[in-house]
Scaffold this active site. Sequence first.
Site, PDB file in Angstrom:
ATOM      1  N   ASN A 233       2.338   1.377   4.369  1.00 43.84           N
ATOM      2  CA  ASN A 233       2.633   0.096   5.044  1.00 43.84           C
ATOM      3  C   ASN A 233       2.298   0.150   6.545  1.00 43.84           C
ATOM      4  O   ASN A 233       2.951  -0.498   7.354  1.00 43.84           O
ATOM      5  CB  ASN A 233       4.092  -0.350   4.821  1.00 43.84           C
TER       6      ASN A 233
ATOM      7  N   ASP B 204      -8.427   3.694   1.072  1.00 41.03           N
ATOM      8  CA  ASP B 204      -7.493   3.996   2.151  1.00 41.03           C
ATOM      9  C   ASP B 204      -8.268   4.440   3.397  1.00 41.03           C
ATOM     10  O   ASP B 204      -8.956   5.464   3.358  1.00 41.03           O
ATOM     11  CB  ASP B 204      -6.575   5.130   1.668  1.00 41.03           C
TER      12      ASP B 204
ATOM     13  N   CYS C  51      -1.402   0.609   7.348  1.00 38.43           N
ATOM     14  CA  CYS C  51      -2.844   0.313   7.461  1.00 38.43           C
ATOM     15  C   CYS C  51      -3.250  -0.909   6.625  1.00 38.43           C
ATOM     16  O   CYS C  51      -3.421  -2.005   7.154  1.00 38.43           O
ATOM     17  CB  CYS C  51      -3.685   1.518   7.042  1.00 38.43           C
ATOM     18  N   ARG C  52      -3.405  -0.721   5.317  1.00 38.39           N
ATOM     19  CA  ARG C  52      -3.980  -1.785   4.487  1.00 38.39           C
ATOM     20  C   ARG C  52      -3.072  -2.982   4.286  1.00 38.39           C
ATOM     21  O   ARG C  52      -3.501  -4.138   4.462  1.00 38.39           O
ATOM     22  CB  ARG C  52      -4.402  -1.212   3.124  1.00 38.39           C
ATOM     23  N   SER C  53      -1.818  -2.749   3.882  1.00 35.63           N
ATOM     24  CA  SER C  53      -0.980  -3.920   3.594  1.00 35.63           C
ATOM     25  C   SER C  53      -0.599  -4.713   4.846  1.00 35.63           C
ATOM     26  O   SER C  53      -0.484  -5.942   4.760  1.00 35.63           O
ATOM     27  CB  SER C  53       0.250  -3.556   2.745  1.00 35.63           C
TER      28      SER C  53
ATOM     29  N   CYS D 258       0.867  -1.182   0.000  1.00 31.91           N
ATOM     30  CA  CYS D 258       0.000   0.000   0.000  1.00 31.91           C
ATOM     31  C   CYS D 258       0.903   1.231   0.000  1.00 31.91           C
ATOM     32  O   CYS D 258       2.079   1.142  -0.375  1.00 31.91           O
ATOM     33  CB  CYS D 258      -0.977  -0.020   1.182  1.00 31.91           C
TER      34      CYS D 258
END
Length: 166
Positions: free
Chosen positions: A18, A130, A20-22, A15
Amino acid sequence: MHRGIDHKTGVLFVCLGNICRSPMAEGAFRAAAEARGLSLLVDSAGTASYHLGQGPDARAITVARNHGVDIADQAARQIERDDFYRFTHIIAMDRANLEGLRSKAPRDGTARLAMLLDAIEGRRGEPVADPYYGDAAAFEAAWQVISRGVEAWAEKLLRESTEQSV
Ligand code: 4NP
């Protein structure tokens, strides 16, 4: 049980930051792979360097924990040249991440680049929004879509591993 793609398949989730999402994708995918007996190289990275060395966002840690996954020990890092050779699949959360990866990819890099939701029938090219500027509900919503995405990737890689071993 370990299947045929051990040591051959590596999956890197990417993401922007690095944090939150990934990291959520890495944690959820580790659980999905383990549940299927898949032993893979798994990691996550960001296209940007804002948060190097930091742990995941507290909201991401909380939502993952609510779903039985511990991501607290992860540390943010930026995508690097070697990743395009070490991993067979580099999976971006959104279109900007994918473009960032394409701009950094060495010409002879061997990793296949894709987006997380590409593995879900009918959702090819859709982004994972996001949640960074959102609230706890945005993190829960991100977890839900990320979970579906990683389950689909785990199924796809499992199918490919059994096809290769027969
Ligand atoms: P991520 O979320 O890409 O899912 O880790 C973000 C984290 C940090 C920032 C943006 C998005 N930031 O601008 O610092």
